[in-house]
Design an enzyme around this catalytic site. Sequence first.
Site, PDB file in Angstrom:
ATOM      1  N   ILE A  55       0.893  -1.163   0.000  1.00 25.46           N
ATOM      2  CA  ILE A  55       0.000   0.000   0.000  1.00 25.46           C
ATOM      3  C   ILE A  55       0.933   1.215   0.000  1.00 25.46           C
ATOM      4  O   ILE A  55       1.841   1.306   0.828  1.00 25.46           O
ATOM      5  CB  ILE A  55      -0.943  -0.012   1.226  1.00 25.46           C
ATOM      6  CG1 ILE A  55      -1.892   1.202   1.203  1.00 25.46           C
ATOM      7  CG2 ILE A  55      -0.203  -0.079   2.531  1.00 25.46           C
ATOM      8  CD1 ILE A  55      -2.983   1.137   2.288  1.00 25.46           C
ATOM      9  N   SER A  56       0.762   2.103  -0.966  1.00 25.45           N
ATOM     10  CA  SER A  56       1.662   3.253  -1.092  1.00 25.45           C
ATOM     11  C   SER A  56       1.606   4.133   0.148  1.00 25.45           C
ATOM     12  O   SER A  56       0.588   4.182   0.847  1.00 25.45           O
ATOM     13  CB  SER A  56       1.278   4.096  -2.313  1.00 25.45           C
ATOM     14  OG  SER A  56       1.537   3.403  -3.505  1.00 25.45           O
ATOM     15  N   GLN A  57       2.709   4.848   0.411  1.00 23.90           N
ATOM     16  CA  GLN A  57       2.689   5.768   1.542  1.00 23.90           C
ATOM     17  C   GLN A  57       1.671   6.872   1.254  1.00 23.90           C
ATOM     18  O   GLN A  57       1.449   7.251   0.099  1.00 23.90           O
ATOM     19  CB  GLN A  57       4.079   6.320   1.815  1.00 23.90           C
ATOM     20  CG  GLN A  57       4.579   7.369   0.850  1.00 23.90           C
ATOM     21  CD  GLN A  57       5.970   7.839   1.215  1.00 23.90           C
ATOM     22  OE1 GLN A  57       6.957   7.240   0.805  1.00 23.90           O
ATOM     23  NE2 GLN A  57       6.050   8.925   1.973  1.00 23.90           N
TER      24      GLN A  57
END
EC number: 2.1.1.77
Length: 213
Positions: free
Chosen positions: A63-65
């Site tokens: 999950i992207s920052q």
Amino acid sequence: MKDTLKHSGMRNKLAQVLSAKGIQDKTVLDAIKTVPRHLFLDSSFEDHAYQDKAFPIGAEQTISQPYTVAFQTELLKVKSSHKILEIGTGSGYQTAVLLHLKAKVYTIERQQELFKKTKLFFNKMNYRPKKVIFGDGYKGLPQEAPFDGIIVTAGAPLVPKPLLSQLKVGGKLVIPVGVEEQVMTLFTRKSEKEFEKQELGAFRFVPLLENKN
């Protein structure tokens, strides 16, 4: 897991962090304050959900920052009822942010494990993308084109031409381009054949893989 006042407070703090890092669009910051990111992560990461960090979500994906999600979303300049194509559904967090902005979201995921898991999660949470598709994001979604915006959430070694061709005139493609490290790149379609290109700094993404279904 539930969504509590404590989580809401942590989201507000996260939005302040992102604002300090340069995110200015109030609608994007409002989405960060509203979408319960902890619910998109395994419960073991719950305490870390509102740190500005990426986390694993299975199938060798992350999950992207939050900063990356906010930065890409801000570049799209999403307006209510815009048609947005997302390449790489992942956990569904980016999808949920786009839905909060009242976009009509079409999202493609090529990892079957994630596709099944996230589609069930959308139903459970009452998130309603227009379509959740298992397939090859390199090809885009020609049957639903043209799009006001296309967002790619994995690093692409090159820019897939089908994605550029599926933009409306005035539409935007946000894509991280590169192999080891990616440069966030924004393409704006100026006419049938003309595209404006802007490079907007280095990021790191998991790779966008082609023909792996």
